[in-house]
Design an enzyme around this catalytic site. Structure first.
Site, short mmCIF file in Angstrom:
data_model
loop_
_atom_site.label_atom_id
_atom_site.label_comp_id
_atom_site.label_asym_id
_atom_site.label_seq_id
_atom_site.Cartn_x
_atom_site.Cartn_y
_atom_site.Cartn_z
N HIS A 109 -7.81 -5.68 -0.27
CA HIS A 109 -6.62 -4.98 0.19
C HIS A 109 -6.07 -5.65 1.45
O HIS A 109 -6.82 -5.96 2.37
CB HIS A 109 -7.01 -3.53 0.50
CG HIS A 109 -5.88 -2.57 0.61
ND1 HIS A 109 -4.96 -2.38 -0.39
CD2 HIS A 109 -5.51 -1.72 1.62
CE1 HIS A 109 -4.09 -1.45 -0.02
NE2 HIS A 109 -4.39 -1.05 1.19
N GLU A 143 -8.96 -4.63 -4.50
CA GLU A 143 -8.42 -3.95 -3.32
C GLU A 143 -9.52 -3.35 -2.44
O GLU A 143 -9.52 -3.54 -1.22
CB GLU A 143 -7.46 -2.84 -3.77
CG GLU A 143 -6.27 -3.30 -4.59
CD GLU A 143 -5.12 -3.81 -3.75
OE1 GLU A 143 -5.21 -3.76 -2.51
OE2 GLU A 143 -4.12 -4.27 -4.35
N SER A 179 0.85 -1.19 0.00
CA SER A 179 0.00 0.00 0.00
C SER A 179 0.89 1.24 0.00
O SER A 179 1.68 1.43 -0.91
CB SER A 179 -0.96 -0.04 1.19
OG SER A 179 -2.02 0.87 1.02
#
Length: 497
Positions: free
Chosen positions: A416, A324, A195
């Site tokens: 995610h 995600e 991320s």
């Protein structure tokens, strides 16, 4: 290595540190953890908005058996990755996990991991980031901290820019100068992150000042910032107004960090009654806080730097999960099922011709409903398109691309953060069952973690490179009937490029 009855002791530049053994010393899977070692002085007082300074030496043996203070303050609430906050002022520290403490001749490859959290949150003290599995495979592992949010990345007149980036560089310099004492080889350093951490390692890959500090990169779900100087100054002025101080170093220094942290989200929120304004801002301008194109450390946006050939000598692996953020739109699927998908995409300012091409390339996702398409679109716009752009920008530089496609049995999507415990091979760590269920597939962890070890140890992850055959993608956890390696794994994002 100095002997000590309470644990292994290693000498670093500032003094001696004592860690803790996990497993019996000398055993086949034994490793040691050294936690909370300062790589810079506490960023407080006059050092709050300064570049990081090396820590002052200490006498005796410093205890390194507990995580150091984190830049993330207070309870972050329920997050996908458990990332605890640790109170204290000395927030610039590293954690070292090693199977060979004190064995300077071991020459083991080194992994340096940078945590995510949108550049405003996150903690290196997560149980998911423990380097135990990498130690088992002969890799010394380091996790690092850095200043977050405005204190780390905001524009402060008269202060060094990109202080959080300077923290990354300082931590990497500490690794270069000290990792041999932990059995690591400073000439074999791989940087990795997820991320915002993935965006961090891509930013470092495109940064001339960082090139001598690492030798390979793995970027998971990279969230690039590349904040423009104009936007950085505007955000700074808004934050100063909200805090009631002058937009200067003295003004910001007079406000407690906790106060600025509480105001920075409001400063970054568009002054509009349009409920979609924050989404439009994210899609058009990216994250508000993060690395800034300052003309000093970062002279151009990351993808432009990669296209210019910076970092081309270093192998890069990058990829994303398939969905995600579809979990967010999926929570509104009841309402969204009544909204035509083309109209929903139009509300996100996607032009008609692009909408048609995008929907044609995502027919399978369209059959799952409007919520699924919107989640995939945001995923593609923010994350998956970056993979293709970065791979194409790299040209002939060694680049490998993957997708993590295994859908969580408890969260429905390949969402995610889901890939992180597989990458670290820590399926039994606290918090994993909440995102991956009670029986996450062992073979998938072997494949993902094994690929990471392949890059760190051998310089390649184990499937054909995008470089030789553009589009080539390794698919982790896809349908059993489909091949593990596909010819154009990111075809569905092409309309957005």
């Amino acid at each position: 290595m100095a002997k000590h009855p309470d644990g292994p002791v290693v000498s670093v530049e500032s003094g001696d540190v004592r860690g803790v053994w996990r497993g019996d010393p000398g055993g086949s899977n034994a490793s040691a953890a050294f936690l909370g070692i300062p790589f810079a002085r506490a960023p407080i007082g006059e050092l709050r908005y300064a570049a990081p300074e090396r820590p002052e030496p200490w006498d005796g043996v410093r205890d390194a058996t507990g995580y150091g203070a984190t830049a993330q303050r207070g309870d972050a609430g329920t997050t996908l990755i458990p990332e605890p906050s640790v109170a204290g002022e000395a927030t610039l520290n590293v954690n070292v996990f090693t199977p060979a403490p004190g064995e300077r001749a071991a020459g083991l490859p080194v992994l340096v991991y940078i945590h995510g959290g949108g550049y405003i949150a996150g903690s290196p003290a997560s149980p998911w980031y423990d380097g135990r599995a990498f130690n088992r495979d002969g890799v010394v592992t380091v996790t690092i901290s850095y200043r977050l949010g405005f204190d780390g990345f905001g524009h402060v007149p008269g202060a060094p820019s990109n202080r959080g980036v300077r923290d990354w560089l300082s931590a990497l310099e500490w690794v270069r100068d000290n990792i041999a004492g932990f059995g690591g080889d400073p000439s074999r350093v791989t940087i990795a992150g997820q991320s915002a951490g993935g965006g961090a390692v891509l930013a470092l890959l495109g940064m001339p000042a960082a090139q001598h500090l690492f030798h390979a990169v793995w970027a998971m779900s990279a969230a690039l910032a590349d904040v423009s100087p104009e936007r950085a100054r505007t955000l700074s002025a808004k934050l100063a107004h909200l805090a009631g101080v002058a937009p200067s170093r003295d003004g910001f220094s007079s406000v407690p960090e906790e106060t600025l942290t509480s105001l920075q989200e409001k400063a970054a929120t568009p002054e509009s009654k349009d409920r979609l304004a924050p989404v439009h801002l994210l899609l058009e301008d990216g994250l508000s806080w993060g690395p800034t194109v300052d003309g000093d450390l970062i002279t151009q946006p990351t993808l432009a730097a990669l296209a210019a050939g910076i970092g081309a000598d270093k192998p890069l692996v990058l990829g994303t999960t398939d969905d995600e953020f579809t979990m967010v739109t999926d929570s509104a699927r009841g309402k969204l099922r009544l909204v035509p998908v083309s109209l929903a995409l139009a509300q996100l300012k996607l032009p008609r011709a692009t909408r048609r091409a995008y929907l044609a390339d995502n027919a399978a996702q369209r059959r799952k409903g409007t919520a699924a398409v919107l989640g995939r679109f945001v995923t593609d716009a923010v994350f998956r398109s970056t993979v293709v752009r970065a791979a194409e920008a790299r040209g002939n530089a060694p680049t490998w691309v993957y997708r993590f496609a295994w859908p969580s049995p408890v969260r429905k999507w390949a969402l995610h953060c889901l890939d992180v415990p597989f990458w670290f091979d820590c399926l039994d760590a606290d918090g994993v069952t909440a995102i991956a269920g009670s029986a996450p597939p062992r073979r998938l962890a072997d494949a993902v973690h094994g690929a990471a070890v392949g890059l760190i140890r051998d310089g390649e992850p184990g499937w054909p490179a995008w470089t030789a055959h553009p589009g080539t993608t390794r698919v982790f956890g896809g349908e059993a009937s489909l091949p593990d390696v596909v010819a154009d794994g990111y075809r569905s994002v092409r309309a957005l490029l």
